[in-house]
Structure formats: structure tokens, C-alpha cells
Design a protein around this motif. Structure first.
Motif, short mmCIF file in Angstrom:
data_model
loop_
_atom_site.label_atom_id
_atom_site.label_comp_id
_atom_site.label_asym_id
_atom_site.label_seq_id
_atom_site.Cartn_x
_atom_site.Cartn_y
_atom_site.Cartn_z
N PHE A 1 -2.87 -1.64 4.28
CA PHE A 1 -2.35 -2.88 3.90
C PHE A 1 -1.39 -3.65 5.04
N GLY A 2 -1.80 -4.78 5.19
CA GLY A 2 -0.94 -5.50 6.21
C GLY A 2 0.35 -6.16 5.57
N THR A 3 1.46 -6.06 6.30
CA THR A 3 2.76 -6.36 5.73
C THR A 3 3.41 -7.72 6.50
N PRO B 1 -6.19 -5.65 5.55
CA PRO B 1 -5.95 -7.06 5.12
C PRO B 1 -4.74 -7.22 4.12
N LYS B 2 -4.26 -8.33 4.36
CA LYS B 2 -2.96 -8.63 3.39
C LYS B 2 -3.34 -9.58 2.25
N ALA B 3 -2.68 -9.28 1.13
CA ALA B 3 -2.92 -10.03 -0.01
C ALA B 3 -1.63 -10.08 -0.97
N THR B 4 -1.31 -11.38 -1.45
CA THR B 4 -0.04 -11.37 -2.28
C THR B 4 -0.27 -11.19 -3.67
N SER B 5 -1.78 -11.63 -4.05
CA SER B 5 -1.84 -11.84 -5.65
C SER B 5 -2.57 -10.23 -5.81
N PRO B 6 -2.01 -9.76 -6.86
CA PRO B 6 -2.56 -8.38 -7.45
C PRO B 6 -4.20 -8.43 -7.60
N ALA B 7 -4.67 -9.73 -8.05
CA ALA B 7 -5.90 -9.82 -8.27
C ALA B 7 -6.52 -9.51 -6.74
N ARG B 8 -6.17 -10.22 -5.86
CA ARG B 8 -6.88 -10.24 -4.53
C ARG B 8 -6.68 -8.89 -3.89
N GLN B 9 -5.60 -8.37 -4.10
CA GLN B 9 -5.19 -6.73 -3.73
C GLN B 9 -6.41 -5.96 -4.26
N LEU B 10 -6.54 -5.93 -5.36
CA LEU B 10 -7.55 -5.20 -6.10
C LEU B 10 -9.05 -5.56 -5.53
#
Length: 281
Positions: A22-24, A233-242
Motif C-alpha cells: 500500500f502506497g502512502t 497502489p494507493k487508494a483513499t476509499s475503503p471500497a477501492r482499497q478492497l
């Protein structure tokens, strides 16, 4: 808590690395902490940071707030361009640990080689020393060309465990990846989806996505994993993270892999950041 299990890859130093991280970058402050905690709860176990991102404190706070045992989370940081001299590099690593409130980093890289300064071997020697002292578990580099890595090996005898490079469908880095493979170095991908959404709009990728019942992002990340690379990858929304983590329940065919790789462009590098001359400070 996420129940998606990410496979581990063996590294040349005996340690393992998750097949996806996970990118930060630009995840700072309390909102950054919340985003990282959400990612950890989705199932991510590798957080990629850097001294330069100015968020090592947020990363450490996310690790603590997640409720997940420290030894189950892997954390990366990186030495900035201005700190390549041996003592300054060691101080940078110590300061990174103080800021994050961690006892050790799982990974520490040199962020860019900055070849005109010609100090990256000193920085590498500092990383070797930091590993001996138990400050870091695995050491590697970021944005290094084969000739830079070969010099590290020639002058210190220590092969990096990982090299983190720009890698996406417009810039597939075939020769560099092959060189890594020949030297048992893990390829890690920054900007794995590209920084804009253009690769995800490619009709060829859309067709593959429809065939598998997956999103374009999932197809690109699966392509990365099947190349043997570790995307972050980096994603801020929980849905996109999943969504981004749900790529281990299907496989692309050799033909589909070739279709995506054929999107490679001679000018595919995102910015004019060629490691042969780019300077990061």
C-alpha cells in the motif's frame, strides 16, 4: 478486519515480502492515519513510505491504531537525496524510527541514486550498517538502474533485496525486470496504475476486465503480480482499497498479459525523472 490473504514472495536475504503493498504518498495527518488504518483492516500488510513524504509519524500511528501486531505489518522508508553521506544516512534512519515511534523498519531504501553526487555507495554502506545494528530488516533501493546496482554489489558485496521502480502498462521496464530476475532482486512498482487514469481507459484492458468480471485497476494490478512485480497502489476509499487487493482469485492468460504489455511506449516514463540524471533532494 480484512480476510483477504496476500501471498508472500521470498527475497534474496531470507526474508519475505507481500506480493502487493500500500502506497502512502500524500497521506498525511489524521486523515492519512485513518486511510492507512482502513487499508490495514482491508488486509494490506506492507506500508510504503519515505523520509521525503513527511508522513513517517502518521505511518507509525496507523500501525499502532490498527490493532494488528507490529510483527505482522511491514513498513518501508527511504533515504532522501540530501542524506547520502554515510553519517547523515545513518542519522536519517534513526530519525525515521524516532518519528514513526518504531523499533525497526522492515525495509529501508535509497530513494534515488543521484549519480552526479556520487554518494549512493556511502548511503548503501550506511544501510548495511543499519541492518547490522537491527534498525532495519531488509535493505534495497529505489529508481536505481542496473549499472548503479552493479556498483553497489561490486563495492560492498551486498545485493539489494528490492529495487522499487516506475512500472505500469505504458512503461513495462522489461530489460530492467529481467536484470533484477537474474540477480534475484524483487521488482517493486511505484505508480502501478499510472498517475492518471489513462491506462485504465484503454479499450484492450476494458475488454479483459469484462471477460473476468473485474475492474480495469484489478486487471492492471494482476498483470503486475504475474510479471513478478510487487505493486504498491494507493487508494483513499475503503471500497477501492478492497478492490485493489482482490486480485488473487483469478489469473490472466499469456495472451492477455501480452496485450497489456504491448501498451508499452518509448516515452512511457511519467515525468522527466530518468535515474541516469534526475536529482532528488
Amino acid at each position: 478486519m480484512g480476510d483477504i490473504s496476500i501471498p508472500d514472495l521470498q527475497m534474496n536475504d531470507g526474508n519475505t515480502i507481500p506480493a502487493l503493498g500500500f502506497g502512502t504518498y500524500k497521506l498525511n495527518g489524521s486523515s492519512g492515519v485513518e486511510t492507512m488504518v482502513s487499508a490495514l483492516h482491508a488486509g494490506y500488510r506492507l506500508l510504503d513510505s519515505a523520509f521525503k513524504y513527511e508522513n513517517e509519524g502518521a505511518v507509525g500511528e496507523a500501525v499502532r491504531r490498527s490493532g494488528i501486531a507490529r510483527e505482522k505489518i511491514l513498513v518501508t522508508s527511504k533515504i532522501p537525496g540530501l542524506r547520502h553521506r554515510y553519517n547523515e544516512a545513518l542519522y536519517s534512519i534513526e530519525e525515521s524510527l524516532y518519528r514513526a515511534g518504531l523499533d525497526y523498519y522492515d525495509f529501508y531504501f535509497i530513494h534515488w541514486p543521484n549519480p552526479s553526487q556520487d554518494l549512493y555507495v556511502e548511503a548503501w554502506q550506511a544501510l548495511i550498517e543499519a541492518r547490522k545494528r537491527g534498525l532495519v530488516r531488509s535493505i534495497g533501493c529505489s529508481n536505481f538502474l542496473p549499472e548503479h546496482i552493479q556498483r553497489l554489489i561490486d563495492e560492498t558485496g551486498v545485493v539489494p533485496a528490492v529495487n522499487q521502480i516506475e512500472l505500469h502498462p505504458y512503461f513495462i521496464q522489461q530489460e530492467q525486470r529481467l536484470w533484477h530476475e537474474q540477480h534475484s532482486i524483487i521488482t517493486q512498482s511505484w505508480s502501478p496504475l499510472g498517475r492518471d487514469n489513462s491506462a485504465m481507459q484503454e479499450p484492450e484492458i476494458g475488454a479483459i476486465a469484462r471477460r473476468h468480471g473485474k475492474s480495469a485497476a484489478q486487471i492492471i494490478l494482476r498483470w503486475q503480480v504475474q510479471l513478478g512485480a510487487v505493486p504498491i497502489p494507493k487508494a483513499t476509499s475503503p471500497a477501492r482499497q478492497l478492490e485493489n487487493i482482490s486480485i488473487f482469485d483469478f489469473a490472466l492468460t499469456a495472451e492477455e498479459m501480452a496485450v497489456i504489455s504491448a501498451l508499452d511506449r518509448p516515452d512511457g516514463r511519467r515525468k522527466d525523472q530518468h535515474p541516469a540524471y534526475y536529482e532528488e533532494y
